[in-house]
Design an enzyme around this catalytic site. Structure first.
Site, PDB file in Angstrom:
ATOM      1  N   GLY A   1     -66.570 -39.163 -57.637  1.00 47.04           N
ATOM      2  CA  GLY A   1     -65.510 -40.047 -57.153  1.00 47.04           C
ATOM      3  C   GLY A   1     -65.576 -41.397 -57.846  1.00 47.04           C
ATOM      4  O   GLY A   1     -66.469 -41.676 -58.648  1.00 47.04           O
TER       5      GLY A   1
ATOM      6  N   GLY B   1     -71.628 -50.460 -58.266  1.00 49.69           N
ATOM      7  CA  GLY B   1     -70.180 -50.618 -58.359  1.00 49.69           C
ATOM      8  C   GLY B   1     -69.711 -51.655 -59.357  1.00 49.69           C
ATOM      9  O   GLY B   1     -68.512 -51.832 -59.544  1.00 49.69           O
TER      10      GLY B   1
ATOM     11  N   ARG C   1     -57.224 -51.464 -66.048  1.00 49.77           N
ATOM     12  CA  ARG C   1     -56.811 -50.337 -66.887  1.00 49.77           C
ATOM     13  C   ARG C   1     -55.449 -49.815 -66.446  1.00 49.77           C
ATOM     14  O   ARG C   1     -55.098 -49.867 -65.262  1.00 49.77           O
ATOM     15  CB  ARG C   1     -57.839 -49.209 -66.811  1.00 49.77           C
ATOM     16  CG  ARG C   1     -59.254 -49.649 -67.100  1.00 49.77           C
ATOM     17  CD  ARG C   1     -60.183 -48.497 -67.379  1.00 49.77           C
ATOM     18  NE  ARG C   1     -60.398 -47.592 -66.265  1.00 49.77           N
ATOM     19  CZ  ARG C   1     -61.265 -46.585 -66.287  1.00 49.77           C
ATOM     20  NH1 ARG C   1     -61.996 -46.357 -67.362  1.00 49.77           N
ATOM     21  NH2 ARG C   1     -61.422 -45.796 -65.243  1.00 49.77           N
TER      22      ARG C   1
ATOM     23  N   ASP D   1     -65.537 -34.692 -65.307  1.00 44.88           N
ATOM     24  CA  ASP D   1     -64.962 -35.808 -64.551  1.00 44.88           C
ATOM     25  C   ASP D   1     -64.487 -36.928 -65.473  1.00 44.88           C
ATOM     26  O   ASP D   1     -63.900 -37.910 -64.996  1.00 44.88           O
ATOM     27  CB  ASP D   1     -65.972 -36.359 -63.538  1.00 44.88           C
ATOM     28  CG  ASP D   1     -67.298 -36.740 -64.165  1.00 44.88           C
ATOM     29  OD1 ASP D   1     -68.001 -35.826 -64.615  1.00 44.88           O
ATOM     30  OD2 ASP D   1     -67.637 -37.935 -64.203  1.00 44.88           O
ATOM     31  N   ASN D   2     -64.713 -36.789 -66.776  1.00 49.09           N
ATOM     32  CA  ASN D   2     -64.213 -37.762 -67.746  1.00 49.09           C
ATOM     33  C   ASN D   2     -63.096 -37.187 -68.611  1.00 49.09           C
ATOM     34  O   ASN D   2     -62.795 -37.730 -69.673  1.00 49.09           O
ATOM     35  CB  ASN D   2     -65.354 -38.241 -68.654  1.00 49.09           C
ATOM     36  CG  ASN D   2     -66.383 -39.052 -67.911  1.00 49.09           C
ATOM     37  OD1 ASN D   2     -66.088 -39.664 -66.895  1.00 49.09           O
ATOM     38  ND2 ASN D   2     -67.609 -39.055 -68.401  1.00 49.09           N
TER      39      ASN D   2
END
Length: 513
Positions: A105, A148, A198, A274-275
């Site tokens: 996630g 994070g 982004r 996941d990329n």
């Protein structure tokens, strides 16, 4: 999956500058797909850099005055509710280095919402909206052991490479701006936190589908599939099996993307599922690099000890990742063999796309059936000579088709280890050029339009980072200017178009880089 939002400080009141409202299309899927998480604002935000090209995509004007820069630093440093008030973290899973990693996630990224494409879809390849995301905005329920944050050096690399890849014509997430701060962050050393804003038509990854499929949430998997089809490939909805049509669509786009990576010598460095973008776009600039001396087994990722994600293995890894996506979509596809057949189209589609790329790089109007040996022999010769990837192709534009013309010295220097082997190849190449009959000057123009002179070499990025870490952002700005004009010989100082100095260390980067 936890659905509890983390208790971070609320963003400060809005600034006087009005910002366009953000829609929340992905959030409408519900809390099974993303959870609300407040942005943790950066202390003492400062605008390191912004991209005027990226700003234009969403109808913004890049800052030009100190007040503009202050407004942008506050807004994109997390202090303005109009920008960050609807932030959410999405849940996905993934295979990392070939191993199932389970639920992942957005651990340091937050989706803020989406803005319309200012051109009505022309800027984005036909997509009507751009999702807006902070990267480095604090912990989320999916951060696991992470803090994070993103640090300034990794954020500079992502900011510059996003815009460089776009200028090379490669589908990629974009970087609107980069904001630095005084917040200390511990990595290998104490650094300062930064945040990249982004843009992408979608941040949905292969791993989103894996999460719902492998956890048995078939209805959520169907909802996500239907949503992606409706938003990005509506023609798939009319197919007998929409999920299969989606898979075929992703396979084709991924094949073209990887061919474009290979053509410019780009190494992603961490091609986990996941990329991988469901759109076939480049996403997540971590331990990436551009080739200097050609080595198909080179990887810049220090954690990739087996070289799984080396430059020459990227096509095979893309195929492997597409198999994982096909596996995830099986609950929505009638026959497993249909999914396998769809994924098996990757190889012929990639080979065709790569031959087209190489033909263009060599100034050929179109690949011919016998060109494969010519292409492969050049690559083998480059590997044996440790030829610079970018400069070798750029200098080839100056080679005359005449069999008696000398080889330009700059080109010959790239093949100094085995000049006879290169000379033999040149003779075959010239014969191929003469068969086409294309004018040398016209061919040179065409080759210089697809073979960049400037790419984001590791040592150039490191020089910009070193200056930025002491508060001087001027090299980031100069490098951005050159990278967004990569084919223009007059847009960059000469040293930008040179191989790294002999003493420069190679790219050895971790995922925090």
């Amino acid at each position: 999956m936890t659905s509890a939002a983390l208790d971070f400080p609320a963003p400060a009141p809005p600034a006087s500058r009005p910002w366009p409202p953000l829609a929340q299309q992905f959030a409408a899927l519900g809390d099974a797909f993303s959870v609300p998480v407040a942005v943790s604002p950066l202390p003492d935000p400062v605008l390191v850099a912004s991209s005027a090209d990226a700003a234009a995509l969403v109808g913004l004007t890049a800052p030009t005055t100190p007040q503009d820069e202050q407004d942008w630093a506050r807004a994109f440093g997390g202090h303005v509710a109009a920008i960050s008030g609807g932030s959410r973290a999405t849940v996905y899973a993934g295979h990392q280095f070939g191993n199932w990693a389970g639920q992942l996630g957005d651990g340091r990224a937050l989706l803020l919402g989406d803005w319309p494409d200012a051109s009505g879809g022309r800027h984005s390849g036909g997509y009507a909206r751009w999702e807006v995301q902070f990267k480095g905005s604090g912990r989320t329920p999916f951060s696991r052991m992470g803090d994070g944050w993103a640090v300034l050096r990794s954020s500079i690399r992502e900011f510059l490479c996003s815009e460089a890849m776009a200028a090379l014509g490669i589908p990629t997430t974009r970087a609107l701006c980069l904001v630095g701060s005084s917040r200390p962050v511990r990595r290998e050393r104490i650094e300062t936190a930064a945040m990249v804003t982004r843009l992408s038509p979608s941040f949905v990854r292969f791993g989103h589908f894996e999460h719902f499929s492998y956890s048995g949430q078939t209805e959520q998997l169907r909802a996500l599939t239907d949503w992606v089809i409706a938003q990005y490939c509506p023609d798939c909805a009319n197919a007998p099996q929409p999920a299969l049509a989606l898979l075929q669509w992703v396979v084709a786009r991924t094949a073209r993307l990887i061919a474009r990576w290979q053509a410019v010598g780009f190494i992603h460095g961490v091609m986990n599922t996941d990329n991988m973008s469901i759109l076939g776009w480049t996403i997540d600039y971590g331990p990436f690099a551009f080739l200097d001396a050609y080595d198909p087994l080179h990887t810049p990722n220090t954690t990739d000890r087996g070289g799984r994600y080396a430059y020459g293995r990227q096509p095979a890894v893309a195929h492997w990742n597409l198999l994982a996506l096909g596996q995830a979509l099986l609950p929505l596809i009638d026959k497993p063999e249909s999914a396998l057949a769809a994924v098996d189209q990757f190889r012929p589609q990639y080979v065709q796309a790569m031959q087209q790329q190489l033909a263009a790089k060599l100034g050929l109007t179109a690949p011919q059936p016998n060109d494969g040996d010519l292409f492969q022999d050049l690559l083998d010769t480059m590997a044996a000579n440790r030829s610079d990837w970018t400069l070798s192709f750029r200098h080839l534009a100056q080679l005359a088709a005449d069999a008696h013309a000398p080889i330009p010295p700059a080109l010959a220097a790239q093949f100094a280890r085995e000049p006879q082997r290169f000379g033999d190849w040149v003779a075959r190449y010239r014969e191929r050029l003469r068969a086409e009959g294309r004018d040398d000057a016209a061919r040179a123009v065409a080759m210089n339009a697809v073979n960049p002179l400037v790419v984001l070499r590791h040592h150039l990025a490191q020089a910009a980072i070193a200056q930025a870490e002491v508060g001087d952002f001027s090299e980031v700005h100069r490098l951005l200017h050159a990278l967004t004009r990569p084919f223009d010989a007059h847009a960059a100082p000469p040293h930008y178009a040179e191989p790294p100095p002999e003493h420069a260390p190679p790219a050895c980067l971790s995922c925090s880089s």
